[in-house]
Design a protein around this motif. Structure first.
Motif, PDB file in Angstrom:
ATOM      1  N   LYS A 522      54.305 -13.001   7.216  1.00 44.95           N
ATOM      2  CA  LYS A 522      54.278 -13.386   5.798  1.00 44.95           C
ATOM      3  C   LYS A 522      52.861 -13.758   5.367  1.00 44.95           C
ATOM      4  CE  LYS A 522      59.081 -14.965   5.800  1.00 44.95           C
ATOM      5  NZ  LYS A 522      60.010 -16.060   5.518  1.00 44.95           N
ATOM      6  N   ARG A 523      52.001 -12.764   5.372  1.00 47.85           N
ATOM      7  CA  ARG A 523      50.604 -12.984   5.021  1.00 47.85           C
ATOM      8  C   ARG A 523      50.279 -12.443   3.635  1.00 47.85           C
ATOM      9  NH1 ARG A 523      46.833 -11.725  10.264  1.00 47.85           N
ATOM     10  NH2 ARG A 523      47.744 -13.232  11.685  1.00 47.85           N
ATOM     11  N   TRP A 524      49.192 -12.990   3.058  1.00 46.57           N
ATOM     12  CA  TRP A 524      48.628 -12.475   1.810  1.00 46.57           C
ATOM     13  C   TRP A 524      47.405 -11.621   2.174  1.00 46.57           C
ATOM     14  CZ3 TRP A 524      50.155 -12.899  -3.250  1.00 46.57           C
ATOM     15  CH2 TRP A 524      51.208 -13.795  -3.530  1.00 46.57           C
ATOM     16  N   LEU A 525      47.351 -10.438   1.562  1.00 44.38           N
ATOM     17  CA  LEU A 525      46.200  -9.562   1.779  1.00 44.38           C
ATOM     18  C   LEU A 525      45.521  -9.303   0.437  1.00 44.38           C
ATOM     19  CD1 LEU A 525      47.537  -6.887   4.286  1.00 44.38           C
ATOM     20  CD2 LEU A 525      46.302  -8.986   4.771  1.00 44.38           C
ATOM     21  N   TRP A 526      44.171  -9.284   0.473  1.00 42.26           N
ATOM     22  CA  TRP A 526      43.365  -8.948  -0.709  1.00 42.26           C
ATOM     23  C   TRP A 526      42.618  -7.661  -0.404  1.00 42.26           C
ATOM     24  CZ3 TRP A 526      38.138  -8.150  -0.881  1.00 42.26           C
ATOM     25  CH2 TRP A 526      37.543  -8.075  -2.141  1.00 42.26           C
ATOM     26  N   GLY A 527      42.558  -6.759  -1.374  1.00 42.43           N
ATOM     27  CA  GLY A 527      41.884  -5.494  -1.129  1.00 42.43           C
ATOM     28  C   GLY A 527      41.064  -5.062  -2.323  1.00 42.43           C
ATOM     29  N   VAL A 528      40.012  -4.279  -2.036  1.00 44.95           N
ATOM     30  CA  VAL A 528      39.202  -3.648  -3.072  1.00 44.95           C
ATOM     31  C   VAL A 528      38.947  -2.213  -2.646  1.00 44.95           C
ATOM     32  CG1 VAL A 528      37.077  -4.506  -2.009  1.00 44.95           C
ATOM     33  CG2 VAL A 528      37.051  -3.750  -4.388  1.00 44.95           C
ATOM     34  N   ALA A 529      39.148  -1.283  -3.579  1.00 43.17           N
ATOM     35  CA  ALA A 529      38.980   0.131  -3.274  1.00 43.17           C
ATOM     36  C   ALA A 529      38.146   0.770  -4.368  1.00 43.17           C
ATOM     37  CB  ALA A 529      40.340   0.835  -3.170  1.00 43.17           C
ATOM     38  N   ALA A 530      37.377   1.790  -3.992  1.00 42.31           N
ATOM     39  CA  ALA A 530      36.527   2.483  -4.961  1.00 42.31           C
ATOM     40  C   ALA A 530      36.324   3.914  -4.491  1.00 42.31           C
ATOM     41  CB  ALA A 530      35.187   1.776  -5.094  1.00 42.31           C
ATOM     42  N   PRO A 531      36.130   4.843  -5.430  1.00 36.98           N
ATOM     43  CA  PRO A 531      35.868   6.233  -5.047  1.00 36.98           C
ATOM     44  C   PRO A 531      34.444   6.375  -4.510  1.00 36.98           C
ATOM     45  CG  PRO A 531      35.758   5.997  -7.427  1.00 36.98           C
ATOM     46  CD  PRO A 531      36.238   4.690  -6.893  1.00 36.98           C
ATOM     47  N   LEU A 532      34.225   7.361  -3.654  1.00 33.83           N
ATOM     48  CA  LEU A 532      32.903   7.692  -3.119  1.00 33.83           C
ATOM     49  C   LEU A 532      32.440   8.995  -3.756  1.00 33.83           C
ATOM     50  CD1 LEU A 532      33.472   6.921   0.661  1.00 33.83           C
ATOM     51  CD2 LEU A 532      32.389   5.469  -1.044  1.00 33.83           C
ATOM     52  N   ARG A 533      31.200   9.038  -4.210  1.00 42.20           N
ATOM     53  CA  ARG A 533      30.660  10.209  -4.895  1.00 42.20           C
ATOM     54  C   ARG A 533      29.466  10.749  -4.118  1.00 42.20           C
ATOM     55  NH1 ARG A 533      32.802  10.119 -10.145  1.00 42.20           N
ATOM     56  NH2 ARG A 533      33.694   8.078 -10.758  1.00 42.20           N
ATOM     57  N   ASN A 534      29.260  12.054  -4.263  1.00 42.43           N
ATOM     58  CA  ASN A 534      28.076  12.648  -3.654  1.00 42.43           C
ATOM     59  C   ASN A 534      26.896  12.545  -4.615  1.00 42.43           C
ATOM     60  OD1 ASN A 534      28.486  14.599  -5.612  1.00 42.43           O
ATOM     61  ND2 ASN A 534      29.297  16.141  -4.184  1.00 42.43           N
ATOM     62  N   ALA A 535      25.765  13.159  -4.258  1.00 40.07           N
ATOM     63  CA  ALA A 535      24.557  13.058  -5.078  1.00 40.07           C
ATOM     64  C   ALA A 535      24.753  13.644  -6.468  1.00 40.07           C
ATOM     65  CB  ALA A 535      23.384  13.763  -4.375  1.00 40.07           C
ATOM     66  N   HIS A 536      25.738  14.563  -6.647  1.00 39.76           N
ATOM     67  CA  HIS A 536      25.988  15.184  -7.963  1.00 39.76           C
ATOM     68  C   HIS A 536      27.032  14.421  -8.758  1.00 39.76           C
ATOM     69  CE1 HIS A 536      23.583  18.522  -6.504  1.00 39.76           C
ATOM     70  NE2 HIS A 536      24.362  18.597  -5.424  1.00 39.76           N
ATOM     71  N   GLY A 537      27.537  13.300  -8.243  1.00 33.48           N
ATOM     72  CA  GLY A 537      28.522  12.511  -8.963  1.00 33.48           C
ATOM     73  C   GLY A 537      29.946  12.951  -8.740  1.00 33.48           C
ATOM     74  N   THR A 538      30.175  13.930  -7.876  1.00 38.54           N
ATOM     75  CA  THR A 538      31.532  14.405  -7.606  1.00 38.54           C
ATOM     76  C   THR A 538      32.223  13.485  -6.604  1.00 38.54           C
ATOM     77  OG1 THR A 538      30.757  16.666  -7.962  1.00 38.54           O
ATOM     78  CG2 THR A 538      32.902  16.392  -6.856  1.00 38.54           C
TER      79      THR A 538
END
Length: 986
Positions: A522-538
């Protein structure tokens, strides 16, 4: 092979040193008996290093070092001596000694360390010599260059050569420190502003490129000249600078203009010849012009090639070099004359030459022209990476060889390696990031699974990397489903709804989740996620960091409860404050009553007028009513002689808000009569303004008493004069006695210093010949097969050990006697020192067939000096071994507590009576002279007690009686509360 000169007045130790060092390999040793004899040998330059004793007749070791250093030799020097005094060490360091080693101890370890120090000192001297030669070569090239050279730092000229100063028609000192942008007109011939163009060039050069430009320069006298400038970045002693190489091309431009004018003139003449119709002359002129143009074309080609930032070369079909441009010469570090009769292959590394020959053959025979990468070699032997573009060299339709362009790609290679290192560092950062972190690609396959994630999920990285289909959600939810990292790639409001406290920060999505599933407690978890982009922004993937915040959630709940309790407490305190306010009002009434009834005069004023006065104050001023005093200036009641003093006190109290100490003053009452008073004051707030509280006492009666006391003092003064006469006589006698005591003290101090010098010199003289005996006699004992000789060698060895032991004890006792405090305090491992002490007594352990058991933990650390701890353990262990009979047992064990560490040496030896146990730590005490070793001094246990007491510890002995063995225990404090008592029963 390192050539070593050893200097020592002890002939036997010289021989021992030579045998031991040459036997270890890598050394050729020459020995000499005095410093004076060594100087000429050192100055001959045949030795790599000098190792010397300190105390020698005629010239000591430090004087020898100073002598050959003054003569110009920089051969490294190691002081190897039995002297251990602090002043000798300080003098050695100040004189430039490479290392300082003290004789004594285990010869094998001692000479192993000495060999290491010799190699280290020789390598350091060789590195320093190479650095000096390299700097001298660079400075010579800098000063003798035909082009002007400037070193720039943020536009400012930091250094230049003489040729640059001549170009700008000024001195070198005047040129250094100038802004280089100001040594040019505001606008260059191409229309660009000089400073802006130079800023762009410096920026390009800072990226690692070598920039080559044509530049209009401005001399100090404001005349202009044309130049070609090559700018590149370099690092000198960690300083980032830009090097500008300037070539004056004014004369060359004039020649080009003159040549162009001559061409115009020749063209006119040519037209004239055509007009005349003389066909033969026309053809001859055409042929001449063609030859000149061809020659001019070749010269322009050469000049253009010299201006190129890349290396250009031509060679014959067999590889013989026929031409290289200026950049190629700079690139490979050659002058023009150095390139005659050289082949192309000589500039390439051995492993690339066969491939280069094959490529050259393909270019000549097949016309194939493709760039190839090689490892090139400079004139100094250093290798660097290049790309060579080559093609056929054709003249008059015939292939005569190869011409090519050489591109230096060392910086590009370095950048590629830095990118690889950067990627590796990024991977290491993620791997060791404290939060559980994973990375997936756009297909949902796991690319990275760091250590913290392994710890959280108990799933190894190799078991999950490369897997998709939500495999990473199973450790958290027990099923395959989208989680926060998938929302960074594909936002889904339904999935997002399952998280708590969801927020967005740009592309990043942050959320919390309560995990009641089995296995998560019965634990609490905190998370942060973000997209990864290449040099062209893709978007190429996503990353998620997960943190267990269960403890934080629990703390938040506790904080909420604490807040509720605090609010309740505030309500209670508010009620209490109301009660306090009522009490304060009552206290105010009591204070006013106290002031009204006070026998001391109390006044309050603001520096301009009196604001309050109590009844005692009215009485002191002879007033009947407050109206006679209030609202009048305070100085109206101050005697004129005291007004300046009262002004200072008023300013200090009102402005600086500082209380004033009691002072005597004179008041004037309302009738103008003087009143002697003692006054004290302090700053207060009265009716919302700054004011001064004055408390005054009438001291008229005290003044009268003081006058009477002064009369008595005059009488006493006469009596004191009589006493002074007698006192002076006593002082004269005391001075005579003091002078005699000082003389005796100086004589005693001199004798004590002579004693210390004698003991130190005796220790040095004894240790030097003992070292080879201690090293060689054990080998003779082990290798001798004749029992009688073996016993004789054993007697020798015991005597040598005894002499060394007594010498060490005498020197230690002398050192402790003059030591003012602990000078080399450190954290030590006692187990290693105990084992060394056991090893020193191996001969007696084998001789008596003793069992020695060390039960002290290897990781135990205590605050002590290594030298003092060795002395303690040597004396305790040798004492136990000496008085334990054959086939006996010695045990060393420790008891570790928070405040103390006790180490006990227990034996099954002759034991002690209660009376003997009380005296065994006294100097020169011997328990049983009939059974005692005749060579023992009775100093060992006294040294132990003195050292342990010096460190704030205790030492004691326990024994059940004669022949019942003994237990010697030392107690070492780890805090201020340890080692205050000794067991009383013993």
């Amino acid at each position: 092979m390192i050539s070593v000169l050893y200097v020592d007045d002890d002939e036997s130790f010289c021989g021992f040193f030579k045998i031991f060092m040459e036997k270890s390999g890598g050394f050729a040793v020459t020995t000499v008996r005095s410093g004076k004899s060594a100087v000429d040998l050192i100055l001959s330059g045949i030795f790599d290093i000098v190792v010397s004793d300190y105390q020698m007749p005629g010239m000591n070791g430090i004087d020898l070092l100073k002598a050959y250093r003054q003569a110009g030799s920089q051969v490294p020097f190691i002081l190897f001596t039995g002297k251990g005094r602090e002043e000798v060490i300080i003098e050695a360091i100040n004189s430039g000694v490479a290392f300082y080693l003290q004789k004594g101890g285990d010869p094998v370890s001692l000479f192993a360390e000495l060999a290491h120090k010799i190699r280290q000192a020789v390598r350091a001297e060789e590195a320093l010599r190479s650095l000096r030669e390299s700097e001298e070569q660079f400075r010579l090239l800098f000063e003798t260059a035909s082009d002007g050279i400037l070193l720039l730092s943020d536009w400012i000229i930091k250094d230049c050569n003489d040729q640059a100063a001549r170009m700008f028609q000024t001195s070198r000192e005047s040129l250094i420190g100038r802004d280089f942008a100001l040594l040019a007109p505001n606008v260059q011939p191409d229309g660009n502003r000089s400073r802006e163009k130079l800023e762009s060039i410096i920026h390009t050069a800072s990226g690692g490129e070598n920039v080559f430009i044509r530049w209009k320069c401005l001399r100090v006298d404001h005349t202009e000249f044309d130049a070609e400038i090559s700018i590149n970045q370099l690092v000198i002693r960690e300083d980032v600078l830009h090097q500008a190489i300037i070539r004056d091309i004014t004369e060359r431009l004039k020649a080009e203009i003159e040549l162009e004018q001559r061409n115009i003139d020749l063209s006119a003449a040519y037209e004239e010849l055509i007009a005349s119709g003389e066909e033969i002359k026309y053809r001859l002129e055409e042929l001449r012009l063609s030859k000149e143009q061809l020659q001019e074309s070749e010269e322009r080609y050469r000049d253009l090639a010299d201006l190129l930032p890349e290396g250009v070369f031509e060679c014959t079909s067999d590889g013989n070099i026929t031409y290289v441009n200026r950049q190629a010469r700079l690139l490979f570090g050659y002058e023009d004359s150095d390139l005659e009769n050289l082949f192309v292959y000589q500039f390439l590394s051995l492993q690339d030459r066969a491939r280069a020959m094959e490529t050259m053959h393909d270019v000549i025979t097949k016309g194939i022209s493709e760039p190839h990468e090689y490892s090139a070699i400079r004139s100094d032997g250093k290798e660097f990476s290049v790309i060579i573009h080559s093609s056929q060299a054709v003249r008059n339709g015939v292939i005569v060889g190869i011409r090519g362009v050489i591109v230096n790609i060392s910086e590009r290679k370095r950048a590629e390696n830095e990118i690889k290192e950067s990627k590796q560092q990024l991977a290491d950062v993620i791997e060791f990031y404290p939060d559980a972190t994973m990375v997936i690609n756009t297909s949902g396959e796991v690319l990275f699974w760091n250590r913290a994630m392994v710890h959280m999920t108990h799933i190894n990285a190799e078991d999950i990397i490369g897997k998709g289909n939500y495999e990473y959600s199973i450790p958290f939810y027990g099923q395959r489903r989208p989680i926060l990292v998938d929302l960074a790639l594909h936002p889904d409001s339904l999935i997002e709804y399952e998280y708590i406290n969801v927020s967005h920060d740009g592309d990043a999505i942050i959320g919390e989740k309560y995990m009641p599933e089995p296995g998560w407690e019965k634990r609490w978890l905190w998370g942060v996620a973000a997209p990864l982009r290449n040099a062209h922004g893709t978007i190429v993937g996503a990353i998620e960091c997960i943190r267990d915040i269960t403890r934080r959630k629990e703390d938040e709940e506790k904080l909420l409860k604490s807040q509720e309790e605090l609010e309740s407490l505030v309500a209670e305190r508010t009620s209490e404050l109301v009660q306090v306010n009522l009490a304060l009002r009552e206290s105010e009434e009591r204070y006013r009553t106290l002031v009204e009834l006070s026998p001391d005069a109390i006044y309050v004023h603001d520096g301009e007028q009196l604001l309050f006065v109590n009844p005692a104050g009215l009485q002191l001023l002879g007033a009947q009513h407050e109206d006679q005093v209030l609202h009048r200036h305070p100085f109206d009641f101050i005697h004129p002689d005291y007004i300046p003093l009262v002004k200072q006190r008023t300013e200090r109290t009102l402005i600086k808000m500082l209380p004033s100490p009691s002072e005597e003053e004179v008041f004037l009452n309302v009738h103008g009569k003087k009143v002697d008073v003692e006054v004290s004051s302090m700053p207060i707030s009265f009716q919302g303004k700054r004011a001064i509280l004055i408390v005054a006492w009438d001291i008229g009666a005290r003044k009268k008493a003081e006058a009477q006391l002064r009369e008595y003092a005059s009488v006493l003064e006469d009596k004191n004069r009589e006493l002074d006469f007698l006192t002076n006589r006593l002082l004269t006698m005391n001075r005579d006695l003091d002078e005699r005591v000082k003389e005796r003290t100086i004589e005693v101090s001199k004798l004590l210093r002579q004693k210390d010098d004698f003991i130190n010199q005796l220790g040095h003289d004894l240790k030097t010949p003992l070292t080879p005996l201690i090293a060689l006699l054990p080998h003779l004992v082990r290798e001798e097969t004749d029992s009688e000789k073996r016993e004789l060698y054993s007697v020798f060895l015991r005597s040598v050990y005894s002499i060394r032991e007594q010498t060490d004890k005498i020197l230690t006792l002398a050192r402790l006697s003059r030591q003012e405090g602990i000078t080399d305090f450190e954290m030590i491992h006692p187990t290693a020192l105990i084992k060394q002490s056991v090893d020193k007594n191996w001969f007696f352990i084998e001789k008596k067939n003793l069992t020695v058991n060390v039960q002290v933990p290897d990781d135990l650390v205590i605050p002590f000096s290594t030298r003092d701890a060795s002395s303690v353990f040597d004396n305790l262990i040798s004492n136990a071994i000496k008085y334990t009979p054959n086939n006996g047992f010695v045990r060393v064990y420790a008891d570790i507590n928070p405040d103390t560490v006790t180490i006990t040496v227990e034996d099954t030896g002759i034991g002690l009576s209660k009376e003997e146990a009380g005296q065994v730590f006294d100097e020169f005490y011997m328990v049983d002279r009939s059974r005692h070793d005749r060579q023992s001094s009775g100093l060992g246990l006294a040294i132990v007690k003195r050292i342990i007491n010096m460190y704030g510890g205790n030492v004691w002995v326990e024994s059940e009686g004669k022949n019942m063995g003994s237990r010697f225990t030392i107690c070492i404090p780890l805090s201020n509360t340890g080692c205050f008592t000794v067991p009383s029963e013993n």
